[in-house]
Write a protein that holds these residues in place. Structure first.
Motif, PDB file in Angstrom:
ATOM      1  N   VAL A 140      10.157   0.814 -10.680  1.00  0.00           N
ATOM      2  CA  VAL A 140      10.327  -0.170 -11.684  1.00  0.00           C
ATOM      3  C   VAL A 140      10.661  -1.491 -10.940  1.00  0.00           C
ATOM      4  N   SER A 141       9.974  -2.400 -11.287  1.00  0.00           N
ATOM      5  CA  SER A 141      10.273  -3.872 -10.730  1.00  0.00           C
ATOM      6  C   SER A 141      10.303  -4.873 -11.841  1.00  0.00           C
ATOM      7  N   ARG A 142      11.750  -5.224 -11.679  1.00  0.00           N
ATOM      8  CA  ARG A 142      12.111  -6.223 -12.801  1.00  0.00           C
ATOM      9  C   ARG A 142      11.796  -5.883 -14.125  1.00  0.00           C
ATOM     10  N   GLY A 143      12.128  -4.541 -14.473  1.00  0.00           N
ATOM     11  CA  GLY A 143      11.946  -3.819 -15.772  1.00  0.00           C
ATOM     12  C   GLY A 143      10.617  -3.449 -16.494  1.00  0.00           C
ATOM     13  N   THR A 144       9.576  -3.832 -15.355  1.00  0.00           N
ATOM     14  CA  THR A 144       8.101  -3.351 -15.882  1.00  0.00           C
ATOM     15  C   THR A 144       7.764  -2.014 -15.162  1.00  0.00           C
ATOM     16  N   LEU A 145       7.169  -1.192 -15.875  1.00  0.00           N
ATOM     17  CA  LEU A 145       6.840   0.096 -15.245  1.00  0.00           C
ATOM     18  C   LEU A 145       5.510   0.029 -14.207  1.00  0.00           C
ATOM     19  N   THR A 146       5.861   0.772 -12.993  1.00  0.00           N
ATOM     20  CA  THR A 146       4.807   0.697 -12.133  1.00  0.00           C
ATOM     21  C   THR A 146       4.228   2.001 -11.936  1.00  0.00           C
ATOM     22  N   PHE A 147       3.054   2.478 -12.058  1.00  0.00           N
ATOM     23  CA  PHE A 147       2.539   3.799 -11.702  1.00  0.00           C
ATOM     24  C   PHE A 147       1.521   3.887 -10.713  1.00  0.00           C
ATOM     25  N   ILE A 148       1.274   4.893 -10.286  1.00  0.00           N
ATOM     26  CA  ILE A 148       0.118   4.993  -9.403  1.00  0.00           C
ATOM     27  C   ILE A 148      -0.907   5.729 -10.285  1.00  0.00           C
ATOM     28  N   LEU A 149      -2.014   5.166 -10.637  1.00  0.00           N
ATOM     29  CA  LEU A 149      -2.987   5.585 -11.532  1.00  0.00           C
ATOM     30  C   LEU A 149      -4.317   5.696 -10.868  1.00  0.00           C
ATOM     31  N   THR A 150      -5.274   5.968 -11.326  1.00  0.00           N
ATOM     32  CA  THR A 150      -6.541   6.199 -10.642  1.00  0.00           C
ATOM     33  C   THR A 150      -7.748   5.797 -11.315  1.00  0.00           C
ATOM     34  N   GLY A 202      -9.695  10.600  -5.464  1.00  0.00           N
ATOM     35  CA  GLY A 202      -9.617   9.608  -4.216  1.00  0.00           C
ATOM     36  C   GLY A 202      -9.721   8.350  -4.580  1.00  0.00           C
ATOM     37  N   LYS A 203      -9.331   7.928  -5.653  1.00  0.00           N
ATOM     38  CA  LYS A 203      -9.512   6.263  -6.034  1.00  0.00           C
ATOM     39  C   LYS A 203      -8.097   5.518  -6.724  1.00  0.00           C
ATOM     40  N   SER A 204      -7.148   6.183  -6.125  1.00  0.00           N
ATOM     41  CA  SER A 204      -5.747   5.691  -6.579  1.00  0.00           C
ATOM     42  C   SER A 204      -5.578   4.285  -6.113  1.00  0.00           C
ATOM     43  N   PHE A 205      -4.759   3.618  -7.321  1.00  0.00           N
ATOM     44  CA  PHE A 205      -4.391   2.341  -6.936  1.00  0.00           C
ATOM     45  C   PHE A 205      -3.021   2.058  -8.023  1.00  0.00           C
ATOM     46  N   VAL A 206      -2.296   0.925  -7.525  1.00  0.00           N
ATOM     47  CA  VAL A 206      -1.122   0.601  -7.855  1.00  0.00           C
ATOM     48  C   VAL A 206      -1.111  -0.066  -9.273  1.00  0.00           C
ATOM     49  N   ALA A 207      -0.744   0.332 -10.241  1.00  0.00           N
ATOM     50  CA  ALA A 207      -0.874  -0.294 -11.405  1.00  0.00           C
ATOM     51  C   ALA A 207       0.633  -0.789 -11.899  1.00  0.00           C
ATOM     52  N   ARG A 208       0.544  -2.216 -12.118  1.00  0.00           N
ATOM     53  CA  ARG A 208       1.682  -2.822 -12.473  1.00  0.00           C
ATOM     54  C   ARG A 208       1.860  -3.218 -13.860  1.00  0.00           C
ATOM     55  N   ASP A 209       3.131  -3.431 -14.475  1.00  0.00           N
ATOM     56  CA  ASP A 209       2.998  -3.798 -15.747  1.00  0.00           C
ATOM     57  C   ASP A 209       2.477  -2.575 -16.917  1.00  0.00           C
ATOM     58  N   ASP A 255       0.840  -1.118  -0.103  1.00  0.00           N
ATOM     59  CA  ASP A 255      -0.042  -0.099  -0.074  1.00  0.00           C
ATOM     60  C   ASP A 255       0.764   1.025  -0.067  1.00  0.00           C
ATOM     61  N   ARG A 256       2.025   1.462   0.525  1.00  0.00           N
ATOM     62  CA  ARG A 256       2.587   2.496   0.959  1.00  0.00           C
ATOM     63  C   ARG A 256       3.122   3.251  -0.671  1.00  0.00           C
ATOM     64  N   ALA A 257       2.959   2.404  -1.552  1.00  0.00           N
ATOM     65  CA  ALA A 257       3.270   2.716  -2.955  1.00  0.00           C
ATOM     66  C   ALA A 257       2.494   3.865  -3.366  1.00  0.00           C
ATOM     67  N   LEU A 258       1.235   3.820  -2.791  1.00  0.00           N
ATOM     68  CA  LEU A 258       0.221   4.709  -3.161  1.00  0.00           C
ATOM     69  C   LEU A 258       0.856   6.174  -2.883  1.00  0.00           C
ATOM     70  N   LEU A 259       1.766   6.430  -1.905  1.00  0.00           N
ATOM     71  CA  LEU A 259       2.369   7.716  -1.310  1.00  0.00           C
ATOM     72  C   LEU A 259       3.139   8.358  -2.570  1.00  0.00           C
ATOM     73  N   ASN A 260       3.165   7.572  -3.560  1.00  0.00           N
ATOM     74  CA  ASN A 260       3.883   7.927  -4.949  1.00  0.00           C
ATOM     75  C   ASN A 260       3.268   8.553  -5.993  1.00  0.00           C
ATOM     76  N   LEU A 261       1.687   8.699  -5.653  1.00  0.00           N
ATOM     77  CA  LEU A 261       1.091   9.221  -6.825  1.00  0.00           C
ATOM     78  C   LEU A 261       1.791  10.606  -7.112  1.00  0.00           C
ATOM     79  N   GLY A 262       1.979  10.666  -8.629  1.00  0.00           N
ATOM     80  CA  GLY A 262       2.527  11.946  -9.372  1.00  0.00           C
ATOM     81  C   GLY A 262       4.229  11.750  -9.386  1.00  0.00           C
ATOM     82  N   HIS A 263       4.467  11.110  -8.317  1.00  0.00           N
ATOM     83  CA  HIS A 263       6.031  11.134  -8.103  1.00  0.00           C
ATOM     84  C   HIS A 263       6.945  10.301  -9.327  1.00  0.00           C
TER      85      HIS A 263
END
Length: 371
Positions: free
Chosen positions: A334-344, A348-355, A242-250
Motif C-alpha cells: 500500500v502506498s499513501r492509502g491506495t492499493l497496489t497489486f501485481i497484475l498480469t 509471463g507478462k506481470s506488471f505493477v498496477a497502482r491505484d 521493478d522488485r515489486a514484481l516479485l510480490n506476484l501473489g503475495h
C-alpha cells in the motif's frame, strides 16, 4: 562432487554468490573462510533442522576451520516475532562474537528472515550467510537481503534490507523436506515464470515431476529461479520499482496468512502465494487485462502439482471479504492509502498496477469467497 552452479547477485562492492548443488553443507567452512577469513560464526536454526541436519553443517564448518556456536529457535511462522528476535540477538552477544564475525541462517524462510534481521541490528550490522534448507528459502527468501519479523498487524512489517555475504543452497538438504513443504516452495519457483519468463513456466509445466524427483532438473529449476531473482535485485535492491514484481501473489497471499493468524497447520506461506497467484490472474481477467485462458492455465498447473489455488482450499474458513480487504490494506504494497497489486496481461507478462480501486477488490473477494 561436481562443482556447484554459481549465480552472482550483482550489487557492486556488496555482490555475492549463490552456490547451488549437492554437498554444500560439507563445504560450508571452506566457502565461508574464503570470503570471511578468521570469522567465528553463530548458527541460528530451528529445532527440526537442528535434529535432521545440524551435525552435517557443523562438520563442514569444522573441516574449514570455522568455530561455531548454535542458537536454536522453535519452528514455524510465529517464530518471526520480537521475542525470538531478542533471543537471537542476545545469543549472538552472549557468544561474544565481534562485528567482523558472522551469523549463519540455517533453515527455511522463517529462520532466514529472523536471522538476517538479527545480524542487521546486532552490533549495528554483522555479516551473515544464508544456508537455506527449504525450497522456498533457496529460491526466494535467502536471496536479495529482505529480512524481518511479523507484527500482529501484518506480515514482515518490521525489518531491514541486509544482504548476505554468501548463499549456500545445498540441494541434498531438500531430501528431508515433507512433500507439503516442497510443494509450497515450488509455488515460488513457478512465480518466476509467471512474472516475466513464460518459457520457464512452460518448461515447468512439462518437467515439474522431474523437479520434485530431484537430480539435474531440480538444480536447473532452482538456478533459473535464482537467476531471475538476482536480475531483479540487481536492478532494484530496495524495491522502489521493478522488485515489486516479485510480490506476484503475495498481496492476496499475505492477507490469507494474516487471516489464519499464521497458523502453519492451515496455510503455509507458499500455499498462500499459490492461491494469491491464481487470484491475481483471475482478478486480472475480471479487470479485462488478460484472457480467462491464462488464469485457467495457472490454476490447472497449481492443481496438477497439488497446491491450493482458491480461497475455498484454506481449511477452517476465512473472515468475510471486508476483513480480508482490511488485511490487504495493511500490507506493505500500500502506498499513501491506495492499493497496489501485481497484475498480469498473461503468463509471463506481470506488471505493477497502482491505484487499484478498493471497491473492485472487495467485489472480487466477495465473488471468490467460499462463504
Amino acid at each position: 562432487m561436481s562443482e556447484p552452479v554459481k549465480v552472482e547477485v550483482g550489487l557492486g562492492e556488496r555482490a555475492y554468490d549463490i552456490l547451488i548443488g549437492p554437498g554444500l553443507l560439507g563445504r560450508a567452512g571452506a566457502e565461508i573462510a574464503a570470503r570471511l577469513p578468521g570469522a567465528r560464526v553463530a548458527v541460528v536454526t530451528d529445532e527440526n533442522v537442528a535434529a535432521a541436519q545440524l551435525p552435517v553443517l557443523q562438520a563442514g564448518l569444522e573441516a574449514g576451520g570455522v568455530s561455531s556456536t548454535v542458537i536454536t529457535v522453535p519452528p514455524g511462522e510465529k517464530t518471526k516475532s520480537f521475542s525470538h528476535l531478542e533471543t537471537v540477538v542476545d545469543g549472538i552477544l552472549a557468544a561474544k562474537l565481534e562485528r567482523r564475525d558472522a551469523v549463519i541462517a540455517f533453515g527455511g524462510g522463517v529462520v532466514g528472515d529472523l536471522t538476517g534481521f538479527a545480524a542487521g541490528i546486532a552490533r549495528r550490522g554483522m555479516p551473515f550467510v544464508q544456508v537455506p534448507t527449504s525450497l522456498l528459502a533457496q529460491v526466494d527468501s535467502s536471496v536479495g537481503g529482505k529480512t524481518g519479523i511479523n507484527s500482529p498487524r501484518g506480515k514482515n512489517l518490521v525489518g531491514v534490507f541486509h544482504q548476505p555475504k554468501l548463499v549456500l543452497a545445498d540441494t541434498e538438504a531438500l531430501d528431508t523436506l515433507p512433500v507439503r513443504e516442497f510443494r509450497a516452495g515450488y509455488a515460488e519457483v513457478a512465480k518466476y515464470g509467471l512474472i516475466d519468463r513464460p518459457d520457464f513456466f512452460a518448461w515447468l509445466e512439462k518437467n515439474w515431476q522431474a523437479v520434485f524427483a530431484g537430480g539435474a532438473a531440480r538444480i536447473e529449476a532452482i538456478a533459473e529461479a535464482c537467476r531471475a531473482k538476482a536480475d531483479v535485485v540487481a536492478r532494484d535492491e530496495f524495491e522502489t520499482g521493478d522488485r515489486a514484481l516479485l510480490n506476484l501473489g503475495h498481496t492476496f497471499g499475505h492477507a490469507l496468512e494474516a487471516a489464519v493468524q499464521y497458523d502453519g497447520a492451515r496455510l503455509v506461506h507458499g500455499e498462500g502465494v499459490a492461491i494469491g497467484m491464481a487470484l491475481a490472474h483471475r482478478f486480472s481477467t475480471r479487470m479485462n487485462l488478460a484472457s480467462p485462458d491464462d488464469a485457467a492455465r495457472v490454476e490447472a498447473h497449481l492443481k496438477a502439482v497439488g497446491l491450493p489455488w482458491r480461497m475455498a482450499d484454506v481449511p477452517g474458513g476465512l473472515p468475510d471479504a471486508e476483513a480480508l480487504l482490511g488485511f490487504i490494506a495493511q500490507d506493505k504494497k500500500v502506498s499513501r492509502g491506495t492499493l497496489t497489486f501485481i497484475l498480469t496481461h498473461g503468463v509471463g507478462k506481470s506488471f505493477v498496477a497502482r491505484d487499484v480501486p478498493a471497491s473492485e477488490v472487495l467485489s472480487f473477494l466477495k465473488e471468490n469467497h467460499p462463504g
